[in-house]
Design a protein around this motif. Sequence first.
Motif, PDB file in Angstrom:
ATOM      1  N   ARG A 277      22.208  17.847  59.685  1.00 12.19           N
ATOM      2  CA  ARG A 277      22.570  19.262  59.558  1.00 12.19           C
ATOM      3  C   ARG A 277      22.534  19.986  58.413  1.00 12.19           C
ATOM      4  NH1 ARG A 277      28.118  19.161  61.904  1.00 12.19           N
ATOM      5  NH2 ARG A 277      28.074  21.233  61.452  1.00 12.19           N
ATOM      6  N   SER A 278      21.567  19.546  57.160  1.00 11.33           N
ATOM      7  CA  SER A 278      21.760  20.161  56.036  1.00 11.33           C
ATOM      8  C   SER A 278      20.220  20.107  55.425  1.00 11.33           C
ATOM      9  CB  SER A 278      22.803  19.758  55.219  1.00 11.33           C
ATOM     10  OG  SER A 278      22.258  19.752  53.702  1.00 11.33           O
ATOM     11  N   SER A 279      19.730  21.385  55.227  1.00  8.96           N
ATOM     12  CA  SER A 279      18.465  21.418  54.617  1.00  8.96           C
ATOM     13  C   SER A 279      18.505  20.926  53.139  1.00  8.96           C
ATOM     14  CB  SER A 279      17.618  22.749  54.587  1.00  8.96           C
ATOM     15  OG  SER A 279      18.528  23.633  55.046  1.00  8.96           O
ATOM     16  N   MET A 313      15.483  30.244  55.456  1.00  4.80           N
ATOM     17  CA  MET A 313      16.177  29.527  56.858  1.00  4.80           C
ATOM     18  C   MET A 313      15.872  30.161  58.018  1.00  4.80           C
ATOM     19  SD  MET A 313      20.146  28.421  55.422  1.00  4.80           S
ATOM     20  CE  MET A 313      20.407  29.294  53.973  1.00  4.80           C
ATOM     21  N   THR A 316      18.312  29.353  61.201  1.00  5.07           N
ATOM     22  CA  THR A 316      19.668  29.809  60.940  1.00  5.07           C
ATOM     23  C   THR A 316      19.450  31.419  61.117  1.00  5.07           C
ATOM     24  OG1 THR A 316      20.055  28.491  59.315  1.00  5.07           O
ATOM     25  CG2 THR A 316      21.446  30.247  59.292  1.00  5.07           C
ATOM     26  N   GLY A 356      21.929  26.080  52.262  1.00  6.40           N
ATOM     27  CA  GLY A 356      21.468  25.108  53.275  1.00  6.40           C
ATOM     28  C   GLY A 356      22.385  24.056  53.431  1.00  6.40           C
ATOM     29  N   VAL A 357      23.746  24.109  53.999  1.00  6.28           N
ATOM     30  CA  VAL A 357      24.798  23.298  54.248  1.00  6.28           C
ATOM     31  C   VAL A 357      25.117  23.290  55.593  1.00  6.28           C
ATOM     32  CG1 VAL A 357      25.392  23.060  51.712  1.00  6.28           C
ATOM     33  CG2 VAL A 357      26.417  24.602  53.464  1.00  6.28           C
ATOM     34  N   PRO A 358      25.806  22.248  56.314  1.00 11.65           N
ATOM     35  CA  PRO A 358      26.261  22.427  57.781  1.00 11.65           C
ATOM     36  C   PRO A 358      27.106  23.569  58.122  1.00 11.65           C
ATOM     37  CG  PRO A 358      26.219  20.130  56.964  1.00 11.65           C
ATOM     38  CD  PRO A 358      26.105  20.809  55.626  1.00 11.65           C
ATOM     39  N   GLY A 359      26.776  24.387  58.873  1.00  6.73           N
ATOM     40  CA  GLY A 359      27.569  25.419  59.437  1.00  6.73           C
ATOM     41  C   GLY A 359      27.620  26.694  58.796  1.00  6.73           C
ATOM     42  N   SER A 360      26.786  26.763  57.760  1.00  8.33           N
ATOM     43  CA  SER A 360      26.577  28.047  57.084  1.00  8.33           C
ATOM     44  C   SER A 360      26.036  29.139  57.930  1.00  8.33           C
ATOM     45  CB  SER A 360      25.864  27.961  55.725  1.00  8.33           C
ATOM     46  OG  SER A 360      24.438  27.506  55.842  1.00  8.33           O
ATOM     47  N   GLY A 361      25.493  28.688  58.961  1.00  7.61           N
ATOM     48  CA  GLY A 361      24.979  29.427  59.945  1.00  7.61           C
ATOM     49  C   GLY A 361      26.157  30.247  60.577  1.00  7.61           C
ATOM     50  N   ASP A 390      23.427  23.524  65.104  1.00  5.25           N
ATOM     51  CA  ASP A 390      23.227  23.606  63.763  1.00  5.25           C
ATOM     52  C   ASP A 390      21.975  22.493  63.409  1.00  5.25           C
ATOM     53  OD1 ASP A 390      23.451  23.823  61.239  1.00  5.25           O
ATOM     54  OD2 ASP A 390      25.310  22.954  60.726  1.00  5.25           O
ATOM     55  N   ARG A 393      18.727  24.363  64.152  1.00  2.70           N
ATOM     56  CA  ARG A 393      18.710  25.344  63.143  1.00  2.70           C
ATOM     57  C   ARG A 393      17.958  24.385  61.952  1.00  2.70           C
ATOM     58  NH1 ARG A 393      24.305  27.528  64.206  1.00  2.70           N
ATOM     59  NH2 ARG A 393      24.813  26.518  62.365  1.00  2.70           N
ATOM     60  N   THR A 394      18.675  23.620  61.433  1.00  3.89           N
ATOM     61  CA  THR A 394      18.370  22.768  60.284  1.00  3.89           C
ATOM     62  C   THR A 394      17.007  22.389  60.278  1.00  3.89           C
ATOM     63  OG1 THR A 394      20.731  22.394  60.136  1.00  3.89           O
ATOM     64  CG2 THR A 394      19.341  21.204  58.391  1.00  3.89           C
ATOM     65  N   ASN A 397      14.748  25.010  59.917  1.00  5.84           N
ATOM     66  CA  ASN A 397      14.604  25.266  58.485  1.00  5.84           C
ATOM     67  C   ASN A 397      13.854  24.536  57.851  1.00  5.84           C
ATOM     68  OD1 ASN A 397      16.610  27.258  59.289  1.00  5.84           O
ATOM     69  ND2 ASN A 397      18.262  26.444  58.423  1.00  5.84           N
TER      70      ASN A 397
END
Length: 435
Positions: A277-279, A313, A316, A356-361, A390, A393-394, A397
């Motif tokens: 979950r992190s680009s 992103m 996201t 691009g970190v978990p949950g930023s969406g 997430d 989304r990731t 991304n």
Amino acid sequence: MSSSASSLWSRYRSIPIVYRIGVAFVLGSLAGLIGGEPLTALQPIGDLFVRLLKMIIVPIVFFTLLMGARRLTPSTLGRIGGVTVLCYIVTTAIAIVIGLAVGNLVDPGVGLDVVSTDVQTKQAPNIGEVLLGIVPTNPLGAMAEGDILPVIFFTLVFGIALALLQEEFDADTAVHRGVETIFDVVEAGAEAMFKIVWGVMEFGIIGVFALMAATFGTAGVDAIVPYAKLIGALALAVGIHIGLTYLLVIQRGILGESPIAFLRGAREAMVTALSIRSSSGTLPVTMSNADENFGIDEEIYSFSLPLGATINMDGTAMYQGVAAIFAANLVGQALTLGEQFTVVVTALLASIGTAGVPGSGLIMLTLVLTQLGLPLEVVGMVAGVDPLLDRLRTMNNVTGDLAVTTLVAHVYNGIDRTASVWSGSSEPAGTPQDD
Ligand code: ASP
């Protein structure tokens, strides 16, 4: 090791890593669903995998970008940079429109009521500050903080300066020799980082199992069911964007290549993004795929991928479209065309300024909902299933970063068409069993 154990081990290793990770992904999800809460105890093993990947981000960006910078003049960089940013913006705008269209079609929130929850709103980063922040006041500080944009800036400037010195000074001077030594060291450093990526991916098989087991151990089916339509809508939108924009238009239409080839080259990065979950965390794998599977020139991917992990992103931004319709459904309101346009602009700008970190969406969602005057409680309601959303989304991304990178490389003649995925050899290079 006994001979049967070692033959079992080598048979295990002969299976491409992406399949082994895929199996771990499915088994981990099932284990979490069946085992429930106790399996959240596995989270630290998953966290270890993510930390190992994060450990490589700054060195891999620094080494590969320095290698790339020696072939870049400021004007080439300007042209490549301009085309890259433009492609990122256009594909993100398309993603948001697809998100809104699917949202309108599916109406993911119909049948649910707003549940009041506590929502912590966070400020979205200001675009002006993001732009100013590209220039580090202390390059080593930026590296220590893992701030990718200032690291890109400093490394490019340093690399171009080294390349200029090499031209300026005669071959028998200390400066010329010194620059050559730096580039040699950097080349070895980059190769070493790619080696580490594959070692980390071997551990990733256990790490992915743990991450998925912990996710489903927490969420459970009961928590997921009410949001099935929302998850399904996002999955559909992601599928459409990957299928149409990246595969059909970019790969088939512009590059004239097989969409399957692209998926084969990008699959390790896609599975890693789904898992962690992190680009930014996936960046080492994405870069290794660009280098080893796609044969893209260093000066292009070493710049476009770290930039993409930070500012591009699509998944996201697309989620903002789907979630805005979801929120409007909950309060029985339809979004006007003007409001939907607001979503496009807000989500586009916010996706550039969000890390691009978990949950930023989710943070972005507070911004979009506030802009539309929709209830912020929605953020709290979807937070429980965000670990699933997430992932989608990731994955989108990261796939978008790679798709645009192949496109830019195509425009600037920076793809080695004999590289494994294009030439159709059975397995992409770089997987450990090929070593
Ligand atoms: N986790 C996503 C990423 O790292 C951002 C988000 O949508 O939350 O790309």
